[in-house]
Structures are given as C-alpha cells and as structure tokens.
Motif scaffolding. Structure first.
Motif, short mmCIF file in Angstrom:
data_model
loop_
_atom_site.label_atom_id
_atom_site.label_comp_id
_atom_site.label_asym_id
_atom_site.label_seq_id
_atom_site.Cartn_x
_atom_site.Cartn_y
_atom_site.Cartn_z
N ARG A 19 70.01 -23.84 -57.05
CA ARG A 19 71.11 -24.58 -56.42
C ARG A 19 70.89 -24.75 -54.93
O ARG A 19 71.03 -25.86 -54.37
CB ARG A 19 72.43 -23.82 -56.68
CG ARG A 19 73.65 -24.52 -56.15
CD ARG A 19 74.88 -23.62 -56.13
NE ARG A 19 74.91 -22.77 -54.94
CZ ARG A 19 74.83 -21.46 -54.95
NH1 ARG A 19 74.68 -20.80 -56.09
NH2 ARG A 19 74.89 -20.77 -53.82
N ASN A 20 70.51 -23.68 -54.25
CA ASN A 20 70.31 -23.74 -52.80
C ASN A 20 69.15 -24.64 -52.42
O ASN A 20 69.21 -25.34 -51.40
CB ASN A 20 70.09 -22.33 -52.26
CG ASN A 20 71.35 -21.49 -52.29
OD1 ASN A 20 72.45 -22.00 -52.16
ND2 ASN A 20 71.20 -20.19 -52.50
N VAL A 69 70.34 -28.33 -52.76
CA VAL A 69 71.21 -28.73 -51.65
C VAL A 69 70.38 -28.98 -50.39
O VAL A 69 70.65 -29.93 -49.64
CB VAL A 69 72.29 -27.67 -51.41
CG1 VAL A 69 73.04 -27.94 -50.10
CG2 VAL A 69 73.28 -27.64 -52.57
N LYS A 120 77.98 -31.82 -51.11
CA LYS A 120 77.22 -30.56 -51.00
C LYS A 120 78.17 -29.37 -50.90
O LYS A 120 77.94 -28.32 -51.51
CB LYS A 120 76.30 -30.60 -49.77
CG LYS A 120 75.19 -31.63 -49.84
CD LYS A 120 74.35 -31.58 -48.56
CE LYS A 120 73.36 -32.71 -48.49
NZ LYS A 120 72.57 -32.70 -47.25
N LYS A 121 79.26 -29.54 -50.12
CA LYS A 121 80.22 -28.45 -49.96
C LYS A 121 80.87 -28.12 -51.30
O LYS A 121 81.11 -26.95 -51.62
CB LYS A 121 81.27 -28.83 -48.93
CG LYS A 121 80.77 -28.81 -47.50
CD LYS A 121 81.88 -29.17 -46.53
CE LYS A 121 81.37 -29.15 -45.08
NZ LYS A 121 82.45 -29.54 -44.13
N GLN A 149 78.41 -26.28 -53.47
CA GLN A 149 78.15 -24.94 -52.98
C GLN A 149 79.40 -24.05 -53.01
O GLN A 149 79.30 -22.84 -52.78
CB GLN A 149 77.62 -24.98 -51.54
CG GLN A 149 76.20 -25.53 -51.40
CD GLN A 149 75.15 -24.53 -51.83
OE1 GLN A 149 75.12 -24.09 -52.98
NE2 GLN A 149 74.28 -24.15 -50.90
N ARG A 188 82.15 -21.51 -53.59
CA ARG A 188 82.21 -20.28 -54.38
C ARG A 188 83.67 -19.84 -54.49
O ARG A 188 84.36 -19.69 -53.49
CB ARG A 188 81.37 -19.19 -53.71
CG ARG A 188 81.16 -17.96 -54.57
CD ARG A 188 80.26 -16.96 -53.86
NE ARG A 188 78.93 -17.48 -53.62
CZ ARG A 188 77.94 -17.43 -54.52
NH1 ARG A 188 78.16 -16.91 -55.72
NH2 ARG A 188 76.74 -17.90 -54.22
N ALA A 238 79.72 -19.91 -57.93
CA ALA A 238 79.55 -21.17 -57.21
C ALA A 238 79.64 -22.31 -58.22
O ALA A 238 79.09 -22.22 -59.33
CB ALA A 238 78.20 -21.19 -56.50
N GLY A 277 78.16 -25.12 -58.24
CA GLY A 277 76.82 -25.62 -58.60
C GLY A 277 76.15 -24.78 -59.67
O GLY A 277 75.46 -25.30 -60.55
#
Length: 321
Positions: A51-52, A55, A65-66, A69, A71, A83, A85
């Motif tokens: 996921r990271n 992004v 993106k927010k 991401q 959580r 999260a 995502g």
C-alpha cells in the motif's frame, strides 16, 4: 528497488519525479499491525508495505491518497487499526482467487501508479531466524522483539511450497539498469526478499549495478552495534557472494538528544563507519549528507539519495574495477 518498511516509499517518491521506469519489489513477510491481522484472518499476502509503495508512486489527487491511507481509530472496535488501503488490497486479492499479484496490478491502474509495484511472492511468507545462541523463531514481529543477535534468516511459504517470485519480478530484476536495496530493516525488510530463491539468484545473475542504501541508525533486535560494513557482510553471507557494487553511506551526525526515543523506540545509535571493511568486500563507497531530520526522527533525505542514484545511472559500469 527491493525492500519494504518506511524507507522504501521515501526513495520511490523522489524517483517518481525523474524520467525513469521504476519497479518496486516489496516484501510479503510482514506479520504485524493491520497487515498481520488481515493476513491471519483471510490468508492473504500482508498488504501494508505494498500500500505504501503504491501511494508513493500514485498520480491520483491527494484526497484519494489520504482516503487510501486512512487508518481507523483504535476505539473503532470492528475496524480498529486497519488502513482502508489494506482492506481494498485484501478484497481485490480475494476477488482474484488470492492472486495478490494480479490484484495489485489492477489496483495500480486505479491508483494511476507511475511505475510497477510487485509483491515479492504471490503467497504469504513466514520469516524464520536462527539466533547466535542456537535458538529459532518464526514471524517478523517475534524475531524483532526477541532482543537476540540474529545469525541468519530464511523464508517459508505458509502452504509448504517453495517460496518463489512470479516471472514478472524476475524479469524486472534481470532487465534492470540499477538494483537498489533499502533503505530498510536489514533482516526484516530487505533479506526476506533476497531469501526467495529465484529472487536472490536473479540479483546475482543481473548485470545491473547493485546499490545498497545503508541505514542511518542501528535497530533494536536486528543490527545493534553494527557498522556499515557489517550490514553489507550480512547481505553477502546470506547470498554466499559479494554482490553489492556500491554503498551509499550517510556521514552527517545526528544531533544529540534530537530523536524522540519513545516514538522511535526501535532505533538505537548511529551506524558507525568502516570504509576499509566495505572496500575489502569489493564495494565502492559513496559517503555524503543523506540525513533528513523531521518529527524528532531520523530519515534518509529522499531528494539527496535519488540525485546520487541518478548520477550512478549516468555512469554505466562505473563500479567495475
């Protein structure tokens, strides 16, 4: 790039601004946090590092993106700590009969990923460690928390098959102009990828320059008291070959009492330098100020590291003596 953890996205964000074709090969041996819970419940590759990376390479608006991401708070009983995502990646994987590779490729199109994000394996892997005292442990979080000196690590598949990367991962490594390892936890973010047999073999066979971005700080339960040369020695010992051509080393000192030791409790002291030890292993050493200080933590300066990587690409075969 091959790795995982929080260091990989920092470099990916910088590379995305350059005219390069990026492939991120991401570890799938994480069993902690939201990723670990999802993995245990639905038997899917842990999605957090994937996921990271997505992004970091995504061209969608910041709001998307927010959301991806976001959580959930710990007091949200059902979704606590997850999260969004991670849940989306898990859902797509389940829709594709647990084909995480295909799920990530579909989501990459939706997220307008500029490059490629490849899970290192299509099946969940378990990280195993043998410690200097002869004991063994399985599971990344268990190994990190043991507080023992690690002798070696290896990976096993939860379905008892031989851990393998899909052909796309191997082709990307063999066709790369530059292979970058790190920055990231030596035993739990970088080595889990290289311990997949066909990934390690591809790195050794590749004609690309292999660049290792050495960590700035030593890490509790993994690299306590390590020099930069010891980091590289561990990598070489695991693949039984001196395969790293160039090492990027930060030489800027971390200001005393800057780090928030409670927030970043896994980090210990600044990595000490042993340039003679690095050169004895056949490595070219590039030392500079790669330090970024923010939020009372110590990070690599992605812009500085990327500029160095781009210069290396512009000097093909320059690592060969």
């Amino acid at each position: 790039m091959i790795g995982g953890g929080t260091g990989l996205p920092v470099i990916l964000k910088g590379l995305r601004k350059k005219d390069v074709d990026i492939t991120a090969v991401v570890t799938v041996a994480d069993d902690g946090g939201s990723s670990g819970v999802i993995r245990n419940y639905i038997n899917v590759v842990p999605p957090g590092d994937i996921r990271n990376a997505m992004v970091a390479l995504s061209d969608v608006p910041e709001l998307y993106k927010k959301i991806f991401q976001y959580r959930f708070k710990t007091d949200d009983q059902f979704f606590s700590g997850h999260a969004i995502g991670n849940l989306i990646i898990a859902a797509l994987s389940e829709m594709d009969n647990n084909d995480i590779f295909e799920a990530v490729q579909q989501l990459s199109k939706m997220m307008q990923v500029d490059g490629h994000v490849y899970p290192a394996s299509n099946t969940p892997l378990t990280l195993n460690a043998k410690f200097k005292d002869g004991t063994h442990l399985a599971g990344e979080s268990e190994i990190s928390a043991a507080g023992k000196t690690i002798e070696k690590v290896w990976v096993t598949a939860i379905d008892d098959t031989e851990p393998q990367a899909v052909p796309e991962v191997i082709d990307a490594i063999l066709n790369a102009d530059q292979i970058v390892l790190g920055p990231g936890s030596l035993f739990t973010s970088i080595l889990p990828n290289l311990m997949i047999s066909n990934v390690g073999e591809a790195v050794l066979k590749s004609k690309a320059e292999v660049v290792y971005i050495c960590n700035i700080m030593t890490q509790k339960g993994e690299t306590e008291h390590f020099t930069d040369a010891q980091h590289v020695r561990v990598l070489h010992d695991h693949l039984h070959h001196n395969f790293i051509n160039t090492v990027l080393v930060n030489t800027e000192p971390v200001p005393q009492n800057y780090m928030d030791r409670q927030k970043y409790d896994e980090y210990l002291d600044q990595v000490k330098h042993d340039f003679k030890g690095l050169r004895a292993q056949g490595c070219r050493v590039i030392s500079d100020n790669f330090l970024e200080l923010r939020d009372h933590g110590v990070f690599h300066n992605g812009t500085q590291v990327v500029e160095e990587l781009m210069q290396l690409i512009g000097r093909p075969n320059s690592w060969i003596n």
